[in-house]
Design an enzyme around this catalytic site. Structure first.
Site, short mmCIF file in Angstrom:
data_model
loop_
_atom_site.label_atom_id
_atom_site.label_comp_id
_atom_site.label_asym_id
_atom_site.label_seq_id
_atom_site.Cartn_x
_atom_site.Cartn_y
_atom_site.Cartn_z
N ARG A 39 0.81 -1.22 0.00
CA ARG A 39 0.00 0.00 0.00
C ARG A 39 0.85 1.27 0.00
O ARG A 39 0.40 2.32 -0.44
CB ARG A 39 -0.92 0.01 1.21
CG ARG A 39 -2.05 -0.99 1.06
CD ARG A 39 -3.02 -0.79 2.16
NE ARG A 39 -4.19 -1.64 2.01
CZ ARG A 39 -5.29 -1.50 2.73
NH1 ARG A 39 -5.36 -0.56 3.63
NH2 ARG A 39 -6.30 -2.30 2.57
N ASP A 150 -15.10 10.92 8.58
CA ASP A 150 -14.10 9.89 8.30
C ASP A 150 -12.74 10.53 8.52
O ASP A 150 -12.59 11.75 8.46
CB ASP A 150 -14.22 9.39 6.85
CG ASP A 150 -13.57 8.03 6.65
OD1 ASP A 150 -14.30 7.02 6.60
OD2 ASP A 150 -12.32 7.96 6.55
C1 LIG Z 1 -14.37 -0.29 5.66
S1 LIG Z 1 -14.82 1.41 5.70
C2 LIG Z 1 -16.49 1.31 6.29
C3 LIG Z 1 -17.38 2.32 5.63
C4 LIG Z 1 -18.86 2.24 6.04
N1 LIG Z 1 -19.04 2.54 7.44
C5 LIG Z 1 -19.43 0.88 5.72
O1 LIG Z 1 -19.67 0.08 6.61
O2 LIG Z 1 -19.63 0.60 4.53
C6 LIG Z 1 -13.91 1.97 7.13
C7 LIG Z 1 -13.71 3.48 7.16
O3 LIG Z 1 -13.22 3.83 8.45
C8 LIG Z 1 -12.34 4.93 8.29
N2 LIG Z 1 -11.47 5.01 9.48
C9 LIG Z 1 -10.45 4.21 9.85
N3 LIG Z 1 -9.90 4.62 11.00
C10 LIG Z 1 -10.60 5.72 11.38
C11 LIG Z 1 -10.51 6.62 12.47
N4 LIG Z 1 -9.58 6.47 13.42
N5 LIG Z 1 -11.38 7.64 12.54
C12 LIG Z 1 -12.33 7.81 11.58
N6 LIG Z 1 -12.46 7.02 10.52
C13 LIG Z 1 -11.61 5.98 10.42
C14 LIG Z 1 -11.59 4.60 7.01
O4 LIG Z 1 -11.00 5.74 6.44
C15 LIG Z 1 -12.69 3.98 6.16
O5 LIG Z 1 -13.25 4.91 5.29
#
Ligand SMILES: C[S@@+](CC[C@H](N)C(=O)[O-])C[C@H]1O[C@@H](n2cnc3c(N)ncnc32)[C@H](O)[C@@H]1O
Length: 280
Positions: A39, A150
């Site tokens: 990545r 996010d």
């Molecule tokens: C797999 S996606 C899930 C998106 C949506 N909630 C769903 O279930 O389809 C996880 C998201 O969490 C965000 N993320 C990861 N760590 C985070 C943090 N510490 N604070 C806020 N967002 C975070 C990532 O950038 C990503 O967009």
């Protein structure tokens, strides 16, 4: 001639993994070393570092950490999402959560606040917006606003634009898709845009769930926090869930992803309604 790919040393991997877990919450056990190398490659090439170890050294010892963090986050976060992902949550919101919340309001038409915490490219927030607006069009009396947050600046840009390739809109029920998407003017691009009426009700903001305090209202009705806590260590999951609870109004709902049904373990404030649905 094939160029040998430089690998992250164990030491450099441990340093960057610690850093990422501390800042973002995402745990990176040793099994993720190759994934992380993969990545980071594009970013390392873009910055002209000879290899990943030099990138990590510059990050940690060279003081580029603050300015680089936003890019690093885009590399390490998994942003997979879908419209109407885990559709039972949207059915629960429509059939149970919203009617229950509205019944509890005594005076006048209610204003509901929905928060998609870790919203990725916005599909979760817009799916909720479509369901709620459809309820209003069918006679329910309430107003609503949706907040999407996010940590990744990259996904938030896409969420704010609300433009998606046509194929990703497939899970949206046909009647909702017809009402809430516009086709791009240039048909050959095969893109759809969420209608301005819904985009006006849906706001996006950068926020780290690891922060000690969240700049969000404390009377949110429904929080979706799905498919993000799975990447966190247990102690961080617990802290995030506790902080999220502080932003729910009494009787508000928290929905987590189907692989995250254990997150309530540490929070005495949550009552479990269904395996992935909780209430304060
Ligand atoms: C797999 S996606 C899930 C998106 C949506 N909630 C769903 O279930 O389809 C996880 C998201 O969490 C965000 N993320 C990861 N760590 C985070 C943090 N510490 N604070 C806020 N967002 C975070 C990532 O950038 C990503 O967009």
């Amino acid at each position: 001639m094939l160029q040998a790919v430089a690998h992250l040393s164990d030491r450099h991997f441990r340093s960057i993994a610690e850093l990422i877990e501390g800042e973002v919450g995402i745990k990176l056990p040793p099994g993720k070393q190759l994934m992380l190398e993969g990545r980071l490659q594009k970013r390392i090439r873009a910055l002209n570092y000879p290899g990943p170890n030099e990138y990590v050294e510059a990050l940690i010892e060279g003081g580029s950490f603050d300015s680089e963090l936003v890019h690093l986050i885009d590399c390490v976060t998994t942003n997979k999402t879908d419209f109407f992902r885990e559709p039972s949550h949207f059915a629960f919101m429509k059939d149970t959560a919203v009617p229950t919340l509205l019944a509890a309001r005594q005076r006048g038409p209610a204003g509901l606040k929905i928060w998609s915490a870790a919203c990725s490219t916005g599909m979760e927030a817009y799916s909720a917006a479509m369901v709620l607006d459809d309820m209003v069009k069918n006679g329910s009396r309430f107003q609503f606003r949706i907040l999407g947050t996010d940590i990744s600046a990259g996904v938030l840009r896409l969420a704010k634009a609300g433009i998606y390739p046509r194929e990703v809109t497939a899970p949206v029920p046909e009647t909702l898709a017809k009402r809430y998407f516009l086709h791009s003017k240039d048909k050959s691009r095969g893109e759809m845009r969420v209608v301005p009426e819904l985009r006006r009700l849906t706001h996006f903001m950068r926020m780290n769930l690891m922060d000690k305090a969240y700049p969000v209202d404390r009377d949110v009705d429904i929080i979706f926090c799905r498919n993000v806590l799975i990447y966190f260590e247990k102690h961080n999951q617990r802290k995030v869930v506790d902080r999220l609870c502080e932003h729910l109004r009494p009787g508000g709902y928290l929905m987590v992803g189907h692989s995250e049904s254990m997150v309530h373990a540490g929070s005495s404030r949550l009552k479990q309604i269904q395996p992935t649905v909780f209430r304060v």
